[in-house]
Motif scaffolding. Structure first.
Motif, PDB file in Angstrom:
ATOM      1  N   THR A  44       0.837  -1.193   0.000  1.00  0.00           N
ATOM      2  CA  THR A  44       0.000   0.000   0.000  1.00  0.00           C
ATOM      3  C   THR A  44       0.869   1.239   0.000  1.00  0.00           C
ATOM      4  OG1 THR A  44      -1.968   0.992   1.040  1.00  0.00           O
ATOM      5  CG2 THR A  44      -0.177   0.315   2.497  1.00  0.00           C
ATOM      6  N   GLU A  45       0.216   2.417  -0.119  1.00  0.00           N
ATOM      7  CA  GLU A  45       0.934   3.697  -0.006  1.00  0.00           C
ATOM      8  C   GLU A  45       0.230   4.482   1.079  1.00  0.00           C
ATOM      9  OE1 GLU A  45       0.036   7.043  -0.471  1.00  0.00           O
ATOM     10  OE2 GLU A  45       2.062   7.552   0.126  1.00  0.00           O
ATOM     11  N   ALA A  46       0.863   4.688   2.209  1.00  0.00           N
ATOM     12  CA  ALA A  46       0.165   5.076   3.446  1.00  0.00           C
ATOM     13  C   ALA A  46       0.249   6.569   3.759  1.00  0.00           C
ATOM     14  CB  ALA A  46       0.688   4.258   4.608  1.00  0.00           C
ATOM     15  N   CYS A 103      -3.796  -3.275  -1.401  1.00  0.00           N
ATOM     16  CA  CYS A 103      -4.983  -2.659  -0.799  1.00  0.00           C
ATOM     17  C   CYS A 103      -4.620  -1.222  -0.507  1.00  0.00           C
ATOM     18  CB  CYS A 103      -5.419  -3.390   0.472  1.00  0.00           C
ATOM     19  SG  CYS A 103      -7.031  -2.812   1.071  1.00  0.00           S
ATOM     20  N   ALA A 104      -5.128  -0.300  -1.350  1.00  0.00           N
ATOM     21  CA  ALA A 104      -4.625   1.083  -1.304  1.00  0.00           C
ATOM     22  C   ALA A 104      -5.634   2.079  -1.844  1.00  0.00           C
ATOM     23  CB  ALA A 104      -3.329   1.180  -2.098  1.00  0.00           C
ATOM     24  N   GLY A 105      -6.917   1.806  -1.695  1.00  0.00           N
ATOM     25  CA  GLY A 105      -7.907   2.730  -2.263  1.00  0.00           C
ATOM     26  C   GLY A 105      -7.727   2.863  -3.754  1.00  0.00           C
ATOM     27  N   MET A 106      -7.390   1.761  -4.395  1.00  0.00           N
ATOM     28  CA  MET A 106      -7.072   1.769  -5.829  1.00  0.00           C
ATOM     29  C   MET A 106      -8.332   1.562  -6.670  1.00  0.00           C
ATOM     30  SD  MET A 106      -4.279  -0.476  -7.982  1.00  0.00           S
ATOM     31  CE  MET A 106      -2.827   0.401  -7.352  1.00  0.00           C
ATOM     32  N   ASN A 107      -8.539   2.444  -7.607  1.00  0.00           N
ATOM     33  CA  ASN A 107      -9.700   2.378  -8.503  1.00  0.00           C
ATOM     34  C   ASN A 107      -9.515   1.270  -9.533  1.00  0.00           C
ATOM     35  OD1 ASN A 107     -11.925   2.874 -10.132  1.00  0.00           O
ATOM     36  ND2 ASN A 107     -11.003   4.642 -11.126  1.00  0.00           N
ATOM     37  N   LYS A 108     -10.349   0.256  -9.464  1.00  0.00           N
ATOM     38  CA  LYS A 108     -10.176  -0.917 -10.334  1.00  0.00           C
ATOM     39  C   LYS A 108     -10.595  -0.628 -11.774  1.00  0.00           C
ATOM     40  CE  LYS A 108     -14.526  -3.404  -9.416  1.00  0.00           C
ATOM     41  NZ  LYS A 108     -15.078  -4.613  -8.752  1.00  0.00           N
ATOM     42  N   ASP A 112      -5.229   0.703 -17.542  1.00  0.00           N
ATOM     43  CA  ASP A 112      -4.967  -0.701 -17.891  1.00  0.00           C
ATOM     44  C   ASP A 112      -4.608  -1.531 -16.649  1.00  0.00           C
ATOM     45  OD1 ASP A 112      -1.481  -0.354 -19.033  1.00  0.00           O
ATOM     46  OD2 ASP A 112      -2.552   0.326 -17.218  1.00  0.00           O
ATOM     47  N   ARG A 113      -4.985  -1.014 -15.489  1.00  0.00           N
ATOM     48  CA  ARG A 113      -4.619  -1.702 -14.256  1.00  0.00           C
ATOM     49  C   ARG A 113      -5.115  -3.153 -14.263  1.00  0.00           C
ATOM     50  NH1 ARG A 113      -6.235   3.126  -9.916  1.00  0.00           N
ATOM     51  NH2 ARG A 113      -4.407   4.449 -10.309  1.00  0.00           N
ATOM     52  N   ALA A 114      -6.353  -3.356 -14.728  1.00  0.00           N
ATOM     53  CA  ALA A 114      -6.956  -4.695 -14.682  1.00  0.00           C
ATOM     54  C   ALA A 114      -6.309  -5.651 -15.679  1.00  0.00           C
ATOM     55  CB  ALA A 114      -8.460  -4.601 -14.946  1.00  0.00           C
ATOM     56  N   SER A 152      -1.271  16.518  -7.550  1.00  0.00           N
ATOM     57  CA  SER A 152      -1.902  15.278  -7.119  1.00  0.00           C
ATOM     58  C   SER A 152      -0.809  14.231  -6.971  1.00  0.00           C
ATOM     59  CB  SER A 152      -2.982  14.821  -8.121  1.00  0.00           C
ATOM     60  OG  SER A 152      -3.807  13.837  -7.530  1.00  0.00           O
ATOM     61  N   GLN A 153      -1.203  12.994  -6.631  1.00  0.00           N
ATOM     62  CA  GLN A 153      -0.188  11.957  -6.353  1.00  0.00           C
ATOM     63  C   GLN A 153       0.175  11.207  -7.637  1.00  0.00           C
ATOM     64  OE1 GLN A 153      -1.214   8.377  -3.940  1.00  0.00           O
ATOM     65  NE2 GLN A 153       0.656   8.851  -2.765  1.00  0.00           N
ATOM     66  N   ILE A 154       1.454  10.952  -7.805  1.00  0.00           N
ATOM     67  CA  ILE A 154       1.956  10.271  -9.006  1.00  0.00           C
ATOM     68  C   ILE A 154       1.354   8.865  -9.123  1.00  0.00           C
ATOM     69  CG2 ILE A 154       3.992   9.310  -7.852  1.00  0.00           C
ATOM     70  CD1 ILE A 154       5.544   9.972 -10.490  1.00  0.00           C
ATOM     71  N   THR A 156      -1.673   8.029  -9.723  1.00  0.00           N
ATOM     72  CA  THR A 156      -3.081   7.915  -9.356  1.00  0.00           C
ATOM     73  C   THR A 156      -3.968   8.530 -10.436  1.00  0.00           C
ATOM     74  OG1 THR A 156      -3.171  10.077  -8.253  1.00  0.00           O
ATOM     75  CG2 THR A 156      -2.441   8.175  -6.923  1.00  0.00           C
ATOM     76  N   THR A 157      -5.286   8.336 -10.282  1.00  0.00           N
ATOM     77  CA  THR A 157      -6.227   8.932 -11.234  1.00  0.00           C
ATOM     78  C   THR A 157      -6.136  10.452 -11.185  1.00  0.00           C
ATOM     79  OG1 THR A 157      -7.904   8.678  -9.505  1.00  0.00           O
ATOM     80  CG2 THR A 157      -7.834   6.999 -11.234  1.00  0.00           C
ATOM     81  N   GLY A 158      -5.923  10.998  -9.993  1.00  0.00           N
ATOM     82  CA  GLY A 158      -5.739  12.451  -9.871  1.00  0.00           C
ATOM     83  C   GLY A 158      -4.456  12.891 -10.540  1.00  0.00           C
ATOM     84  N   VAL A 197      -7.970  15.407  -5.487  1.00  0.00           N
ATOM     85  CA  VAL A 197      -7.875  14.362  -4.474  1.00  0.00           C
ATOM     86  C   VAL A 197      -9.190  13.592  -4.393  1.00  0.00           C
ATOM     87  CG1 VAL A 197      -8.598  15.915  -2.599  1.00  0.00           C
ATOM     88  CG2 VAL A 197      -7.217  13.902  -2.067  1.00  0.00           C
ATOM     89  N   ASP A 198      -9.111  12.346  -3.942  1.00  0.00           N
ATOM     90  CA  ASP A 198     -10.310  11.520  -3.743  1.00  0.00           C
ATOM     91  C   ASP A 198     -11.158  12.143  -2.638  1.00  0.00           C
ATOM     92  OD1 ASP A 198      -7.909   9.932  -4.638  1.00  0.00           O
ATOM     93  OD2 ASP A 198      -9.462   8.444  -4.986  1.00  0.00           O
ATOM     94  N   LYS A 199     -12.468  12.214  -2.872  1.00  0.00           N
ATOM     95  CA  LYS A 199     -13.352  12.947  -1.969  1.00  0.00           C
ATOM     96  C   LYS A 199     -13.236  12.521  -0.502  1.00  0.00           C
ATOM     97  CE  LYS A 199     -18.125  14.569  -1.555  1.00  0.00           C
ATOM     98  NZ  LYS A 199     -19.496  14.540  -2.155  1.00  0.00           N
ATOM     99  N   HIS A 223     -16.242   8.044 -11.915  1.00  0.00           N
ATOM    100  CA  HIS A 223     -16.645   7.518 -10.601  1.00  0.00           C
ATOM    101  C   HIS A 223     -15.748   6.323 -10.293  1.00  0.00           C
ATOM    102  CE1 HIS A 223     -19.228   6.701  -7.212  1.00  0.00           C
ATOM    103  NE2 HIS A 223     -19.364   5.461  -7.590  1.00  0.00           N
ATOM    104  N   GLU A 224     -15.212   6.265  -9.088  1.00  0.00           N
ATOM    105  CA  GLU A 224     -14.200   5.252  -8.767  1.00  0.00           C
ATOM    106  C   GLU A 224     -14.757   4.119  -7.909  1.00  0.00           C
ATOM    107  OE1 GLU A 224     -10.367   8.219  -9.063  1.00  0.00           O
ATOM    108  OE2 GLU A 224     -10.350   6.503  -7.718  1.00  0.00           O
ATOM    109  N   GLU A 225     -14.252   2.926  -8.171  1.00  0.00           N
ATOM    110  CA  GLU A 225     -14.587   1.743  -7.370  1.00  0.00           C
ATOM    111  C   GLU A 225     -13.289   1.158  -6.822  1.00  0.00           C
ATOM    112  OE1 GLU A 225     -18.427   0.330 -10.082  1.00  0.00           O
ATOM    113  OE2 GLU A 225     -17.278  -1.141  -8.919  1.00  0.00           O
TER     114      GLU A 225
HETATM  115  N1  ARG Z   1      -8.217   6.299  -5.992  1.00  0.00           N
HETATM  116  C1  ARG Z   1      -7.033   6.848  -6.672  1.00  0.00           C
HETATM  117  C2  ARG Z   1      -6.478   5.836  -7.682  1.00  0.00           C
HETATM  118  O1  ARG Z   1      -6.939   4.702  -7.699  1.00  0.00           O
HETATM  119  C3  ARG Z   1      -5.945   7.252  -5.652  1.00  0.00           C
HETATM  120  C4  ARG Z   1      -5.455   6.109  -4.782  1.00  0.00           C
HETATM  121  C5  ARG Z   1      -4.283   6.530  -3.882  1.00  0.00           C
HETATM  122  N2  ARG Z   1      -4.091   5.546  -2.818  1.00  0.00           N
HETATM  123  C6  ARG Z   1      -3.049   5.620  -1.916  1.00  0.00           C
HETATM  124  N3  ARG Z   1      -3.020   4.728  -0.946  1.00  0.00           N
HETATM  125  N4  ARG Z   1      -2.124   6.559  -2.027  1.00  0.00           N
HETATM  126  O2  ARG Z   1      -5.591   6.163  -8.434  1.00  0.00           O
END
Ligand code: ARG
Length: 263
Positions: A44-46, A103-108, A112-114, A152-154, A156-158, A197-199, A223-225
């Motif tokens: 994960t990325e914490a 497990c990192a709040g990753m949008n599936k 091409d992640r999937a 935003s974070q490298i 990520t979707t943002g 950023v994610d809401k 919309h992210e899942e």
């Molecule tokens: N939901 C966004 C994505 O899937 C950001 C996820 C960032 N998660 C994290 N643990 N830094 O790209």
């Protein structure tokens, strides 16, 4: 005579060495297939509170995701260890067998992640928002002008969005950083005029910084899942994780954790 004794001695030494190595190898093999192989590595990325973050000066990862995965692991008889790394290293970690689960709040649904990993069932839904300083005149993402910078974070979707906006000339620069905490700092230092950023994560930041920052406009983008992911083809583990998720949703544990981390 001496020659025969020497040959006999050498033969005995070779047999002894062989027996010793064979016994020793067995213990090494048992070490390779010992308990260590039973522990699953979750990467994960914490800096993504309240999903995953670390307390100041402590490497322990806390948040909704660790609690959810602990409940799933207990339900399914799994043992987990967590590894914190940069977000854009997560999928490569599974591809190179340096991790078992993301497990990192990753949008599936993103990109091409999937194609690279196998995602599980959705465990959270989210959208992207624009975070600005409290004194900003911006009204939303469509009001951003080409002289502005967004962060935003490298990986990520943002991060992909700010880079796309830069490429399309909609902003002067799309600043992609390794940690969300750095994105917030750039905003507060005036280096950038907004953070995508994610809401739920922006809301957690505003809970503690509502005096210096705010959301503007409506959510935007896809919309992210959010889902956990396993190495391509590891259907056995994925079925266990999905079953565990379904079970904790059914027995109320999932809702208890949502209340704990998002109320
Ligand atoms: N939901 C966004 C994505 O899937 C950001 C996820 C960032 N998660 C994290 N643990 N830094 O790209």
């Amino acid at each position: 005579m001496k020659k025969k004794s020497l040959i006999l001695l050498l033969s005995l030494a070779m047999i002894f060495t062989f027996v010793l190595s064979a016994c020793g190898g067995g213990s090494e093999e048992s070490a390779d297939t010992g308990d260590d192989s039973a522990v699953l590595k979750v990467v994960t990325e914490a800096t993504f509170a309240p999903f995953e973050s670390t307390e100041d000066g402590d490497d322990t990862i806390v948040g909704f995701d660790p609690d959810m995965m602990a409940a799933i692991a207990e339900d399914q008889g799994l043992e987990l260890e967590w590894v914190n790394m940069e977000f854009d290293s997560l999928i490569p970690a599974l591809q190179s067998d340096q991790g078992d689960i993301i497990c990192a709040g990753m949008n599936k649904l993103a990109g091409d992640r999937a194609d690279k990993v196998d995602f599980g069932d959705t465990y959270f839904e989210s959208d992207l928002m624009l975070l600005v300083t409290a004194d900003s005149d911006l009204t939303g993402i469509d009001a951003v002008t080409s002289d502005m910078k967004l962060a935003s974070q490298i990986g990520t979707t943002g991060g992909d969005m700010v880079q796309a906006m830069k490429d399309e000339g909609k902003i002067a620069d799309g600043v992609v950083l390794n940690q969300w905490t750095d994105c917030y700092l750039q905003l507060q230092n005036g280096e950038v005029q907004g953070v995508i950023v994610d809401k739920p994560v922006g809301e957690a930041y505003l809970n503690n910084h509502g005096d210096i920052a705010k959301f503007v406009g409506e959510s935007f983008g896809e919309h992210e899942e959010f889902a956990f992911a396993v190495q391509k083809g590891n259907t056995e583990l994925l079925e266990k994780l999905n079953t565990g998720l379904a079970n904790i949703k059914a027995n109320g544990k999932y809702d208890e954790l949502v209340d704990k981390w998002f109320s």
